[in-house]
Enzyme design. Structure first.
Site, PDB file in Angstrom:
ATOM      1  NE  ARG A  27      47.534  54.827  51.562  1.00  0.00           N
ATOM      2  CZ  ARG A  27      47.525  56.114  51.181  1.00  0.00           C
ATOM      3  NH1 ARG A  27      46.616  56.743  50.664  1.00  0.00           N
ATOM      4  NH2 ARG A  27      48.445  56.629  51.874  1.00  0.00           N
ATOM      5  N   GLY A  28      44.241  54.390  46.929  1.00  0.00           N
ATOM      6  CA  GLY A  28      43.711  55.692  46.497  1.00  0.00           C
ATOM      7  C   GLY A  28      44.222  56.522  47.715  1.00  0.00           C
ATOM      8  CB  ALA A  45      42.411  57.687  56.927  1.00  0.00           C
ATOM      9  N   GLY A  76      41.706  54.183  52.411  1.00  0.00           N
ATOM     10  CA  GLY A  76      42.545  54.304  51.117  1.00  0.00           C
ATOM     11  C   GLY A  76      42.021  52.792  50.590  1.00  0.00           C
ATOM     12  CB  CYS A 134      44.452  62.856  54.234  1.00  0.00           C
ATOM     13  SG  CYS A 134      44.243  61.064  54.949  1.00  0.00           S
TER      14      CYS A 134
END
Length: 245
Positions: free
Chosen positions: A88-89, A168, A170, A199
């Site tokens: 994931r990002g 967050a 992602g 992060c």
């Protein structure tokens, strides 16, 4: 500059043709991370091949750290929990009980092939949800996620107002289908973040928070209901998944 909820283009990612309801799946109990990844991979493949509908999957994991595509080794301070690599990002983050994980498997080919628009819509969805619990959250063009200003805390070196991340984001995209998604802090143990630089947040005036940390004690099922109602504003109608458990 932080931005509050944006009404303009709020429905940018609604399906414009042949709308189908997004399956709303809720799993009770703590879900195994690797099995969840396998389930996501399967559903994404099915969506790509037009075999299954889109899905929003709500769940919780046992305490663990995940390392996204941009994670740095030095951000792992202490491996207090298992560390899972993820495509994931994003960077390193924490998942655990009291945190609502929402895996979003959405077909952008049916909506809009714009990843920034997807992130923008997700942030607005979360901001709208938090507002119903009297949490004034904001988004930033330069920092993905949803943040809560904390003016009572020490400011940054240039006078910036302190902010804590409450959610967050992602995302990974495969053939214009999204997966992975959101981690919204409802009542997790925030001390578990101390094993990582979450992060990549290193600035002293930036941190993490939760609804409970902000003095809001709410049942996760109540949050789920508000999440679903606001999801339908930004992403379209939902239907109960037949295997909710």
């Amino acid at each position: 500059m932080p931005e509050k909820l944006q009404n303009k283009n709020s429905q940018f990612l609604l399906v414009s043709e042949n709308p189908q309801a997004v399956e709303w799946r809720i799993s009770e109990g703590l879900q195994d991370y690797q099995k969840a990844l396998a389930d996501m991979e399967l559903r994404v493949s099915q969506i790509v091949h037009h075999q299954e509908n889109e899905q929003a999957w709500l769940l919780e994991h046992a305490a663990l750290y995940t390392a996204g595509a941009s994670a740095k080794d030095e951000d792992l301070i202490e491996a207090r929990f298992p560390v899972h690599l993820s495509r994931r990002g994003g960077m390193l983050t924490y998942h655990g009980p009291g945190q609502r994980i929402i895996y979003l498997m959405l077909d952008l080919s049916r909506r809009h092939r714009d990843v920034r628009a997807l992130i923008f819509a997700i942030e607005n969805w979360l901001i709208a949800t938090l507002a119903e619990f009297a949490v004034e959250a904001v988004r930033h063009d330069t920092r993905v996620g949803v943040w809560v200003p904390r003016p009572q805390k020490p400011r940054g070196p240039n006078g910036e107002i302190a902010e804590d991340k409450i959610a967050a984001i992602g995302i990974q995209i495969r053939k214009w289908v999204s997966f992975h998604g959101v981690a919204l802090n409802i009542c997790p143990d925030l001390s578990h973040y101390s094993g990582i630089v979450p992060c990549g947040i290193e600035a002293q005036h930036l941190g993490v928070t939760s609804m409970q940390d902000l003095g809001i004690n709410v049942d996760m099922k109540e949050v789920d209901q508000v999440l679903r109602r606001n999801f339908e504003i930004y992403f379209g109608s939902t239907t109960d998944n037949p295997i909710n458990y």
